[in-house]
Write a protein that holds these residues in place. Structure first.
Motif, PDB file in Angstrom:
ATOM      1  N   GLN A   4      -2.374  22.167 -11.475  1.00  0.00           N
ATOM      2  CA  GLN A   4      -1.878  21.121 -12.365  1.00  0.00           C
ATOM      3  C   GLN A   4      -0.598  20.480 -11.847  1.00  0.00           C
ATOM      4  O   GLN A   4      -0.334  19.307 -12.079  1.00  0.00           O
ATOM      5  CB  GLN A   4      -1.625  21.707 -13.760  1.00  0.00           C
ATOM      6  N   ALA A   5       0.236  21.270 -11.172  1.00  0.00           N
ATOM      7  CA  ALA A   5       1.580  20.801 -10.797  1.00  0.00           C
ATOM      8  C   ALA A   5       1.542  19.927  -9.556  1.00  0.00           C
ATOM      9  O   ALA A   5       1.850  20.367  -8.456  1.00  0.00           O
ATOM     10  CB  ALA A   5       2.504  21.996 -10.578  1.00  0.00           C
ATOM     11  N   LYS A   6       1.165  18.705  -9.746  1.00  0.00           N
ATOM     12  CA  LYS A   6       1.157  17.737  -8.652  1.00  0.00           C
ATOM     13  C   LYS A   6       2.372  16.829  -8.760  1.00  0.00           C
ATOM     14  O   LYS A   6       3.153  16.909  -9.702  1.00  0.00           O
ATOM     15  CB  LYS A   6      -0.129  16.911  -8.691  1.00  0.00           C
ATOM     16  N   SER A   7       2.527  15.920  -7.804  1.00  0.00           N
ATOM     17  CA  SER A   7       3.638  14.977  -7.819  1.00  0.00           C
ATOM     18  C   SER A   7       3.629  14.149  -9.103  1.00  0.00           C
ATOM     19  O   SER A   7       2.578  13.747  -9.579  1.00  0.00           O
ATOM     20  CB  SER A   7       3.533  14.042  -6.609  1.00  0.00           C
ATOM     21  N   PRO A   8       4.823  13.880  -9.674  1.00  0.00           N
ATOM     22  CA  PRO A   8       4.893  13.025 -10.859  1.00  0.00           C
ATOM     23  C   PRO A   8       4.308  11.633 -10.628  1.00  0.00           C
ATOM     24  O   PRO A   8       3.990  10.933 -11.579  1.00  0.00           O
ATOM     25  CB  PRO A   8       6.399  12.943 -11.148  1.00  0.00           C
ATOM     26  N   ASN A   9       4.173  11.228  -9.374  1.00  0.00           N
ATOM     27  CA  ASN A   9       3.601   9.914  -9.086  1.00  0.00           C
ATOM     28  C   ASN A   9       2.086   9.975  -8.891  1.00  0.00           C
ATOM     29  O   ASN A   9       1.447   8.982  -8.600  1.00  0.00           O
ATOM     30  CB  ASN A   9       4.264   9.316  -7.836  1.00  0.00           C
ATOM     31  N   ALA A  47      -3.784  10.945 -11.020  1.00  0.00           N
ATOM     32  CA  ALA A  47      -4.606  11.878 -11.795  1.00  0.00           C
ATOM     33  C   ALA A  47      -3.754  12.693 -12.755  1.00  0.00           C
ATOM     34  O   ALA A  47      -4.155  12.954 -13.895  1.00  0.00           O
ATOM     35  CB  ALA A  47      -5.382  12.797 -10.851  1.00  0.00           C
ATOM     36  N   MET A  48      -2.563  13.115 -12.308  1.00  0.00           N
ATOM     37  CA  MET A  48      -1.677  13.883 -13.171  1.00  0.00           C
ATOM     38  C   MET A  48      -1.234  13.045 -14.369  1.00  0.00           C
ATOM     39  O   MET A  48      -1.218  13.511 -15.510  1.00  0.00           O
ATOM     40  CB  MET A  48      -0.465  14.383 -12.380  1.00  0.00           C
TER      41      MET A  48
END
Length: 206
Positions: A107-112, A115-116
């Motif tokens: 789940q912890a992907k880049s804030p940009n 998909a997140m």
């Protein structure tokens, strides 16, 4: 001797306005509500449905030993064909449906990450139509009467970001302090808008 103890909330960052330093939130809790356990280093899953049943048996039927609210973190014991074997903080082991949880590391992907951001929107929509509860930070269940159920504005923000792998402060003003400012023209889905009265801290977030 009073039955109370002071606890540090390891997953709840807090901003000290007097010192200007980030730390952990601490609180007084009943000793009877706590268990002393070692830190579980197993991979963790996060509940991504409003409620997830924890079954005693691996066939995901029969006895339900616990119901977990959206955003609850659990330890992964084993991936199985029908579901996932998990361990709770109190040591309870059970089984949940794969569709009810996600691996926190995924789940912890880049804030940009597009998909997140879409996940943030999708998770927030799960709470549409549920009642407001000041101080709440959980899914709503009309049968829960002895504890706050549902969310307030900052509780919702903290919860959906947590489900996406980000440890966001609980309250609106610390969320504002932690956030990175953006121009209105550059805002994207998942960005936050804060509100305050003159000469007050930020009290609302959307």
């Amino acid at each position: 001797n009073s039955g109370w103890c002071r606890a540090m909330l390891l997953e709840q960052p807090n901003f000290n306005r007097k010192t200007g330093v980030w730390g952990l939130c601490d609180a007084w809790m009943l000793e009877s509500d706590l268990q002393v356990r070692g830190y579980d280093k197993a991979p963790r899953c996060v509940v991504t449905e409003l409620w997830a049943n924890v079954f005693k048996a691996s066939d995901l039927a029969g006895v339900v030993v616990r119901r977990l609210s959206f955003g609850t973190l659990v330890s992964l014991v084993e991936q199985q064909e029908k579901g996932i074997r998990i361990r709770l903080l109190d040591g309870t082991v059970g089984y949940v449906r794969k569709s009810d949880v996600a691996m926190l590391s995924d789940q912890a992907k880049s804030p940009n990450n597009t998909a997140m951001r879409q996940r943030l929107v999708d998770y927030t929509r799960k709470f549409l139509g549920l009642p407001y509860c000041w101080g709440g930070r959980s899914a709503y269940d009309k049968d829960i009467r002895d504890l706050p159920a549902s969310v307030d504005c900052s509780g919702l923000v903290s919860l959906v970001y947590r489900a996406c792998g980000f440890n966001v402060p609980r309250n609106a003003h610390p969320q504002f302090v932690k956030a990175t400012p953006v121009e209105p023209k550059d805002m994207q889905p998942g960005d936050l808008i804060f509100f305050k009265r003159e000469k007050h801290n930020f009290e609302r977030v959307n």
